[in-house]
Design an enzyme around this catalytic site. Structure first.
Site, PDB file in Angstrom:
ATOM      1  N   TRP A   1       0.846  -1.192   0.000  1.00  0.00           N
ATOM      2  CA  TRP A   1       0.000   0.000   0.000  1.00  0.00           C
ATOM      3  C   TRP A   1       0.884   1.246   0.000  1.00  0.00           C
ATOM      4  O   TRP A   1       2.083   1.133   0.300  1.00  0.00           O
ATOM      5  CB  TRP A   1      -0.935   0.005   1.228  1.00  0.00           C
ATOM      6  CG  TRP A   1      -2.236   0.688   0.915  1.00  0.00           C
ATOM      7  CD1 TRP A   1      -2.641   1.926   1.328  1.00  0.00           C
ATOM      8  CD2 TRP A   1      -3.274   0.180   0.081  1.00  0.00           C
ATOM      9  NE1 TRP A   1      -3.877   2.212   0.801  1.00  0.00           N
ATOM     10  CE2 TRP A   1      -4.284   1.162   0.025  1.00  0.00           C
ATOM     11  CE3 TRP A   1      -3.462  -1.000  -0.650  1.00  0.00           C
ATOM     12  CZ2 TRP A   1      -5.466   1.003  -0.724  1.00  0.00           C
ATOM     13  CZ3 TRP A   1      -4.623  -1.164  -1.390  1.00  0.00           C
ATOM     14  CH2 TRP A   1      -5.610  -0.169  -1.414  1.00  0.00           C
TER      15      TRP A   1
ATOM     16  N   ASP B   1       0.230  10.907  -0.386  1.00  0.00           N
ATOM     17  CA  ASP B   1      -0.847  11.906  -0.416  1.00  0.00           C
ATOM     18  C   ASP B   1      -2.194  11.255  -0.083  1.00  0.00           C
ATOM     19  O   ASP B   1      -2.278  10.036   0.062  1.00  0.00           O
ATOM     20  CB  ASP B   1      -0.904  12.559  -1.807  1.00  0.00           C
ATOM     21  CG  ASP B   1      -1.390  11.589  -2.879  1.00  0.00           C
ATOM     22  OD1 ASP B   1      -1.012  10.402  -2.851  1.00  0.00           O
ATOM     23  OD2 ASP B   1      -2.178  12.016  -3.743  1.00  0.00           O
TER      24      ASP B   1
ATOM     25  N   GLU C   1      -3.223   8.331  -1.987  1.00  0.00           N
ATOM     26  CA  GLU C   1      -2.432   7.128  -1.726  1.00  0.00           C
ATOM     27  C   GLU C   1      -1.536   6.740  -2.888  1.00  0.00           C
ATOM     28  O   GLU C   1      -1.226   5.566  -3.080  1.00  0.00           O
ATOM     29  CB  GLU C   1      -3.344   5.932  -1.387  1.00  0.00           C
ATOM     30  CG  GLU C   1      -4.538   6.297  -0.553  1.00  0.00           C
ATOM     31  CD  GLU C   1      -5.333   5.115  -0.055  1.00  0.00           C
ATOM     32  OE1 GLU C   1      -5.176   4.783   1.124  1.00  0.00           O
ATOM     33  OE2 GLU C   1      -6.088   4.516  -0.828  1.00  0.00           O
ATOM     34  N   GLU C   2      -1.142   7.708  -3.687  1.00  0.00           N
ATOM     35  CA  GLU C   2      -0.413   7.380  -4.908  1.00  0.00           C
ATOM     36  C   GLU C   2       1.011   7.900  -4.971  1.00  0.00           C
ATOM     37  O   GLU C   2       1.870   7.247  -5.551  1.00  0.00           O
ATOM     38  CB  GLU C   2      -1.188   7.911  -6.119  1.00  0.00           C
ATOM     39  CG  GLU C   2      -2.514   7.203  -6.298  1.00  0.00           C
ATOM     40  CD  GLU C   2      -3.330   7.745  -7.441  1.00  0.00           C
ATOM     41  OE1 GLU C   2      -4.164   7.014  -7.982  1.00  0.00           O
ATOM     42  OE2 GLU C   2      -3.135   8.932  -7.795  1.00  0.00           O
TER      43      GLU C   2
ATOM     44  N   GLU D   1     -18.437   6.192  -5.191  1.00  0.00           N
ATOM     45  CA  GLU D   1     -17.245   7.049  -5.159  1.00  0.00           C
ATOM     46  C   GLU D   1     -17.216   7.974  -6.371  1.00  0.00           C
ATOM     47  O   GLU D   1     -16.923   9.152  -6.267  1.00  0.00           O
ATOM     48  CB  GLU D   1     -15.997   6.162  -5.137  1.00  0.00           C
ATOM     49  CG  GLU D   1     -14.694   6.925  -5.053  1.00  0.00           C
ATOM     50  CD  GLU D   1     -13.493   5.985  -5.133  1.00  0.00           C
ATOM     51  OE1 GLU D   1     -13.206   5.447  -6.230  1.00  0.00           O
ATOM     52  OE2 GLU D   1     -12.843   5.769  -4.084  1.00  0.00           O
TER      53      GLU D   1
HETATM   54  C1  NOJ Z   1      -6.167   2.575  -4.389  1.00  0.00           C
HETATM   55  C2  NOJ Z   1      -6.157   3.977  -3.885  1.00  0.00           C
HETATM   56  O1  NOJ Z   1      -6.998   4.093  -2.828  1.00  0.00           O
HETATM   57  C3  NOJ Z   1      -6.496   4.934  -4.973  1.00  0.00           C
HETATM   58  O2  NOJ Z   1      -6.487   6.231  -4.501  1.00  0.00           O
HETATM   59  C4  NOJ Z   1      -5.525   4.771  -6.053  1.00  0.00           C
HETATM   60  O3  NOJ Z   1      -5.823   5.642  -7.097  1.00  0.00           O
HETATM   61  C5  NOJ Z   1      -5.485   3.339  -6.524  1.00  0.00           C
HETATM   62  N1  NOJ Z   1      -5.246   2.451  -5.440  1.00  0.00           N
HETATM   63  C6  NOJ Z   1      -4.440   3.144  -7.603  1.00  0.00           C
HETATM   64  O4  NOJ Z   1      -3.161   3.380  -7.067  1.00  0.00           O
HETATM   65  C1  NOJ Z   2      -9.281   5.895  -2.474  1.00  0.00           C
HETATM   66  C2  NOJ Z   2      -9.041   7.319  -2.172  1.00  0.00           C
HETATM   67  O1  NOJ Z   2      -8.086   7.803  -3.092  1.00  0.00           O
HETATM   68  C3  NOJ Z   2      -8.562   7.509  -0.760  1.00  0.00           C
HETATM   69  O2  NOJ Z   2      -8.455   8.879  -0.490  1.00  0.00           O
HETATM   70  C4  NOJ Z   2      -9.520   6.880   0.208  1.00  0.00           C
HETATM   71  O3  NOJ Z   2      -8.998   6.982   1.499  1.00  0.00           O
HETATM   72  C5  NOJ Z   2      -9.763   5.428  -0.138  1.00  0.00           C
HETATM   73  N1  NOJ Z   2     -10.127   5.281  -1.519  1.00  0.00           N
HETATM   74  C6  NOJ Z   2     -10.886   4.838   0.706  1.00  0.00           C
HETATM   75  O4  NOJ Z   2     -12.081   5.504   0.471  1.00  0.00           O
END
Ligand code: NOJ
Ligand code: NOJ
Length: 626
Positions: free
Chosen positions: A150, A206, A209-210, A436
């Protein structure tokens, strides 16, 4: 404690909206009102249905655990994220303060659950001795660690969690429950503030999560957390470790500005232009209705924030990016996504961002209303021109100078806000559930995680602001003062399990990092995991095995690796396993391996102290042809 606009100001706002109907020819003013009245209730129920232990959509979630979405596949969001949970709780605490006292039990459960989660050792580290584990972004629904790969750590979580808990603490203090705050809640908050003060200047992932670097949303919330913490510590007569970092964090926050907008992520090479919802979401999180627009806390009505907003929104007006936004007038809301280069689910509009834009504008309108004036400068002029084509660099004051124009700008901004709600409305299914995302092409069908908690919470929060309901103020002129020069400081945190709130009294576990490397030739679709007898290796349970990475895999060197902090001094037994592509049985090595995790040293939590160099021993896999 709650700030409501006085009836006089409120009627001014209402008048503004009515005027807006005429000025902007918004044909569906009533429809937005009616939509909000119905959807607000659905959204609040939607949030509560995703919280354990009684949430109807999330059986199996522990008490106080906020599940991101009931969706278990495509995507699997059946986890709890510290960020989503804290932002959601912040809105529930607002709602409690506006009179919905039935929510108190959810808030109390949340505090209890977070006190425990703080002590769960995870792939980011432990609570003790260094607090590193607090940066873990997500946990399993039952509150156990998540071992998968992650984007970690994410340093906004502790800040957001403390902001929510501090607001609730202030509410309890106003009800005479200072003792409870001091003994039960402050120890939880104190860990998070320690973490924030220690790591604000360290890079992390960030909110999406990327990317790993420094991120505006994270920094802005970190600043607010430290300021809120300073004030609460003073009220309680305790000291706050980490809070003294606040002025430096504020100094750093200013450096994201690039002359036109705030570059969302800095200190890294991301191959993006930096236009990102990140910044707008930061501003609504830091919103204080009484703050002046020139406050360096960077409020929604700050001229740089308005410029940023304009650049962000206009980016998504481009029909080659979002076909669904084709032909929308420049003073009307459009569907908004995370950032233009986004490819997650092909990069679509998000409900929480489109609704966040409405909230942002309601916030700014409320601030101008409190101040009775709007000061337009060269930076904010392009924003104002979209609302009011005759806008000039000047101050529009309700008391005399350009008072008619002042009212027209307010009306246009309110109508603009409503038009973002209308975009979300147009893509809300009949049952009111909010996923979402919705597709960027007509007809904008919902996509990705269904019934997303954060989407619902964003709706409730937007509805509060539109109704003139604001959370308590948190800024003061003193907290907005900038140091003469910025310095990259850090304060060593102090951490302890919050046993008063129900955390187990975990011992301090020192970890030492081991880099596991194994050469294992794999076919495309096959993955290698590490499993072993200790809890951080999943105790031989394949569901919690540690995934290995293949980013350095070549045909000459088929390398799989994993960098893991493990309990110092322990002798562990482990082995590598193959996960096949079509659900065939896992393939174990023919042997078990052992090693002794190196002894504890300062910094060993992140620095590699031992490397293995091994070769797969056992059967190889074969593609299942699925
Ligand atoms: C899951 C993350 O929560 C999301 O924000 C991200 O875009 C995807 N993984 C791809 O990295
Ligand atoms: C993906 C989003 O990018 C992230 O900000 C969020 O925390 C997770 N999904 C869970 O909703």
């Amino acid at each position: 404690m709650i700030l409501q606009l006085s009836p006089r100001l409120l009627s001014g706002l209402v008048l503004a909206w009515q005027t807006a109907v005429a000025v902007a020819e918004w044909p569906q003013g009533e429809t937005v009102d009616a939509f909000i009245a119905t959807e607000r209730e659905i959204a609040l129920k939607g949030v509560l249905a995703n919280i354990g232990p009684n949430g109807t959509k999330v059986p199996g979630a522990a008490a106080g655990i906020v599940i991101a979405s009931p969706s278990k596949t495509d995507p699997n969001y059946f986890y709890t994220w510290t960020r989503d949970a804290a932002l959601t709780l912040k809105t529930l605490i607002d709602e409690l303060e506006f009179g919905n006292t039935g929510l108190q039990v959810y808030i109390e459960d949340y505090i209890h659950a977070q006190a425990i989660l703080q002590t769960v050792t995870n792939p980011s580290g432990g609570l003790l001795p260094s607090g590193a584990g607090l940066g873990e972004p997500k946990y399993n629904a039952d509150g156990t660690r998540y071992n998968g790969n992650w984007g970690r750590p994410q340093r906004d979580g502790p800040a957001l969690r403390s902001i929510a808990m501090i607001q609730y603490s202030n509410y309890l203090i106003s009800k005479g429950e200072t003792g409870k705050v001091k003994d039960v809640i402050w120890p939880v908050i104190s860990n998070d503030l320690s973490y924030t003060g220690q790591y604000w200047n360290s890079t992390g992932f960030d909110l999406w999560e990327e990317v790993s670097g420094s991120s505006f949303f994270t920094t802005q919330n970190q600043y607010r957390a430290l300021v809120d913490g300073t004030a609460l510590a003073k009220t309680l007569g305790v000291s706050c470790t980490g809070c003294d970092q606040a002025p430096q964090v504020l100094c750093f926050l200013q450096t994201y500005w690039n002359g036109k907008y705030f570059t969302a992520n800095i200190n890294g090479n991301f191959g993006r232009n930096g236009v990102d919802a990140n910044v707008m979401l930061g501003a609504i999180s830091a919103f204080d209705v009484n703050a002046p627009c020139n406050s360096s806390t960077l409020q929604p009505c700050h001229s740089r924030m308005l410029s940023n907003f304009n650049v962000f929104v206009n980016t998504f007006r481009d029909p080659s990016l979002y076909p669904i936004n084709a032909g929308v007038a420049p003073n009307r809301g459009v569907a908004l996504g995370r950032y233009p280069e986004d490819t997650y689910y092909s990069g679509n509009p998000w409900y929480l961002i489109t609704l966040g834009a409405a909230e942002f504008l309601y916030d700014a309108v409320a601030q101008w209303t409190v101040q009775g004036r709007i000061a337009i400068d060269a930076t904010s002029l392009p924003f104002f021109r979209t609302l009011y084509p005759n806008a000039t660099i000047a101050t529009y004051d309700k008391r005399c100078k350009r008072s008619t124009a002042y009212r027209q700008i307010l009306a246009a901004a309110s109508a603009y806000a409503d038009s973002f709600v209308a975009v979300a409305q147009a893509h809300t299914p009949a049952d009111g559930s909010l996923a979402e995302q919705f597709l960027k092409t007509a007809p904008g069908t919902p996509i990705s995680a269904a019934a997303l908690t954060w989407s619902f919470a964003s709706f409730v929060s937007m509805a509060h602001r539109r109704a003139g309901k604001f959370p308590p103020s948190w800024t003061t002129p003193a907290t907005s003062a900038l140091p003469a020069t910025c310095a990259a400081t850090s304060a060593k945190g102090s951490y302890a399990p919050a046993t008063g709130a129900g955390a187990p009294d975990v011992p301090s576990v020192c970890t030492s990092t081991v880099l596991f490397r194994v050469n294992a030739t794999t076919y495309y679709g096959e993955n290698i995991y590490l499993t072993g007898n200790s809890s951080d290796l999943g105790a031989w349970d394949l569901g919690s095995a540690q995934p290995m990475q293949s980013s350095n895999y070549t045909s000459e060197r088929p390398l799989w690796f994993a960098k893991l902090p493990l309990t110092a001094g322990e002798t562990i037994s482990y082995s590598y396993v193959r996960e096949e592509d079509c659900g065939q049985p896992w393939i174990w090595e023919d042997r078990n391996r052992t090693l002794v995790v190196p002894a504890c040293v300062e910094g060993g939590e992140t620095e590699v102290l031992l490397e293995t160099d091994e070769k797969w021993e056992g059967e190889v896999g074969r593609g299942g042809g699925c």
